[in-house]
Design a protein around this motif. Structure first.
Motif, PDB file in Angstrom:
ATOM      1  N   ALA A  72      -2.561   0.018  -1.555  1.00  0.00           N
ATOM      2  CA  ALA A  72      -1.365   0.088  -0.706  1.00  0.00           C
ATOM      3  C   ALA A  72      -0.308   0.975  -1.347  1.00  0.00           C
ATOM      4  O   ALA A  72       0.350   1.770  -0.665  1.00  0.00           O
ATOM      5  N   GLU A  73      -0.158   0.884  -2.667  1.00  0.00           N
ATOM      6  CA  GLU A  73       0.827   1.692  -3.383  1.00  0.00           C
ATOM      7  C   GLU A  73       0.496   3.183  -3.249  1.00  0.00           C
ATOM      8  O   GLU A  73       1.379   4.001  -2.991  1.00  0.00           O
ATOM      9  N   THR A  74      -0.772   3.525  -3.391  1.00  0.00           N
ATOM     10  CA  THR A  74      -1.199   4.914  -3.250  1.00  0.00           C
ATOM     11  C   THR A  74      -0.980   5.400  -1.824  1.00  0.00           C
ATOM     12  O   THR A  74      -0.523   6.526  -1.609  1.00  0.00           O
ATOM     13  N   ALA A  75      -1.270   4.564  -0.853  1.00  0.00           N
ATOM     14  CA  ALA A  75      -1.085   4.932   0.549  1.00  0.00           C
ATOM     15  C   ALA A  75       0.378   5.236   0.847  1.00  0.00           C
ATOM     16  O   ALA A  75       0.691   6.211   1.536  1.00  0.00           O
ATOM     17  N   VAL A  76       1.286   4.425   0.315  1.00  0.00           N
ATOM     18  CA  VAL A  76       2.720   4.638   0.543  1.00  0.00           C
ATOM     19  C   VAL A  76       3.157   5.959  -0.085  1.00  0.00           C
ATOM     20  O   VAL A  76       3.858   6.758   0.543  1.00  0.00           O
ATOM     21  N   LYS A  77       2.736   6.218  -1.326  1.00  0.00           N
ATOM     22  CA  LYS A  77       3.110   7.462  -2.010  1.00  0.00           C
ATOM     23  C   LYS A  77       2.580   8.677  -1.252  1.00  0.00           C
ATOM     24  O   LYS A  77       3.297   9.656  -1.050  1.00  0.00           O
ATOM     25  N   SER A  96       1.682   8.919   1.918  1.00  0.00           N
ATOM     26  CA  SER A  96       2.299   9.088   3.233  1.00  0.00           C
ATOM     27  C   SER A  96       3.669   9.748   3.104  1.00  0.00           C
ATOM     28  O   SER A  96       4.028  10.597   3.920  1.00  0.00           O
ATOM     29  N   LYS A  97       4.418   9.395   2.063  1.00  0.00           N
ATOM     30  CA  LYS A  97       5.730  10.015   1.840  1.00  0.00           C
ATOM     31  C   LYS A  97       5.574  11.481   1.464  1.00  0.00           C
ATOM     32  O   LYS A  97       6.274  12.343   1.986  1.00  0.00           O
ATOM     33  N   GLN A  98       4.650  11.775   0.541  1.00  0.00           N
ATOM     34  CA  GLN A  98       4.473  13.148   0.078  1.00  0.00           C
ATOM     35  C   GLN A  98       3.935  14.062   1.176  1.00  0.00           C
ATOM     36  O   GLN A  98       4.328  15.218   1.277  1.00  0.00           O
ATOM     37  N   LEU A  99       3.029  13.545   1.993  1.00  0.00           N
ATOM     38  CA  LEU A  99       2.420  14.359   3.036  1.00  0.00           C
ATOM     39  C   LEU A  99       3.217  14.344   4.334  1.00  0.00           C
ATOM     40  O   LEU A  99       2.951  15.133   5.227  1.00  0.00           O
ATOM     41  N   GLY A 100       4.157  13.409   4.449  1.00  0.00           N
ATOM     42  CA  GLY A 100       4.942  13.308   5.673  1.00  0.00           C
ATOM     43  C   GLY A 100       4.121  12.797   6.850  1.00  0.00           C
ATOM     44  O   GLY A 100       4.312  13.205   7.988  1.00  0.00           O
ATOM     45  N   ILE A 150       1.679   5.941   7.529  1.00  0.00           N
ATOM     46  CA  ILE A 150       0.604   5.250   6.796  1.00  0.00           C
ATOM     47  C   ILE A 150      -0.586   4.962   7.701  1.00  0.00           C
ATOM     48  O   ILE A 150      -1.736   5.112   7.291  1.00  0.00           O
ATOM     49  N   GLU A 151      -0.321   4.583   8.955  1.00  0.00           N
ATOM     50  CA  GLU A 151      -1.408   4.268   9.883  1.00  0.00           C
ATOM     51  C   GLU A 151      -2.313   5.486  10.094  1.00  0.00           C
ATOM     52  O   GLU A 151      -3.532   5.369  10.151  1.00  0.00           O
ATOM     53  N   HIS A 152      -1.705   6.669  10.200  1.00  0.00           N
ATOM     54  CA  HIS A 152      -2.491   7.896  10.377  1.00  0.00           C
ATOM     55  C   HIS A 152      -3.244   8.232   9.098  1.00  0.00           C
ATOM     56  O   HIS A 152      -4.388   8.656   9.140  1.00  0.00           O
ATOM     57  N   LEU A 153      -2.575   8.047   7.959  1.00  0.00           N
ATOM     58  CA  LEU A 153      -3.189   8.356   6.679  1.00  0.00           C
ATOM     59  C   LEU A 153      -4.443   7.521   6.453  1.00  0.00           C
ATOM     60  O   LEU A 153      -5.479   8.042   6.033  1.00  0.00           O
ATOM     61  N   MET A 154      -4.367   6.230   6.743  1.00  0.00           N
ATOM     62  CA  MET A 154      -5.493   5.335   6.476  1.00  0.00           C
ATOM     63  C   MET A 154      -6.726   5.656   7.319  1.00  0.00           C
ATOM     64  O   MET A 154      -7.841   5.352   6.916  1.00  0.00           O
ATOM     65  N   HIS A 155      -6.531   6.272   8.471  1.00  0.00           N
ATOM     66  CA  HIS A 155      -7.667   6.590   9.342  1.00  0.00           C
ATOM     67  C   HIS A 155      -7.969   8.084   9.373  1.00  0.00           C
ATOM     68  O   HIS A 155      -8.761   8.541  10.191  1.00  0.00           O
ATOM     69  N   MET A 156      -7.342   8.833   8.465  1.00  0.00           N
ATOM     70  CA  MET A 156      -7.565  10.269   8.380  1.00  0.00           C
ATOM     71  C   MET A 156      -8.938  10.533   7.739  1.00  0.00           C
ATOM     72  O   MET A 156      -9.287   9.881   6.754  1.00  0.00           O
ATOM     73  N   PRO A 157      -9.706  11.459   8.299  1.00  0.00           N
ATOM     74  CA  PRO A 157     -10.986  11.795   7.660  1.00  0.00           C
ATOM     75  C   PRO A 157     -10.767  12.299   6.240  1.00  0.00           C
ATOM     76  O   PRO A 157      -9.775  12.968   5.951  1.00  0.00           O
TER      77      PRO A 157
END
Length: 55
Positions: A9-14, A16-20, A23-30
């Motif tokens: 979860a910590e990595t996902a938050v970091k 998502s912030k860096q990539l703009g 989080i929901e999109h990031l977690m399901h991104m290929p």
């Protein structure tokens, strides 16, 4: 359908912030798209981190 990314979860938050990206999109991104975005981010940040490492 691909499985959600196996990251903390910590990595996902970091990321998502860096990539703009939400989080929901990031977690399901290929994975290949995520790696491409991370490579682009590293290229942008590369020169600034090299300069600080040389001092």
């Amino acid at each position: 359908m691909s499985k959600p990314l196996q990251i903390s979860a910590e990595t996902a938050v970091k990321l998502s912030k860096q990539l703009g990206v939400p989080i929901e999109h990031l977690m399901h991104m290929p994975k290949h798209i995520l790696l491409q975005k991370l490579a682009e981010l590293a290229k942008q940040e590369g020169p600034s981190t090299d300069e600080s490492g040389n001092s």
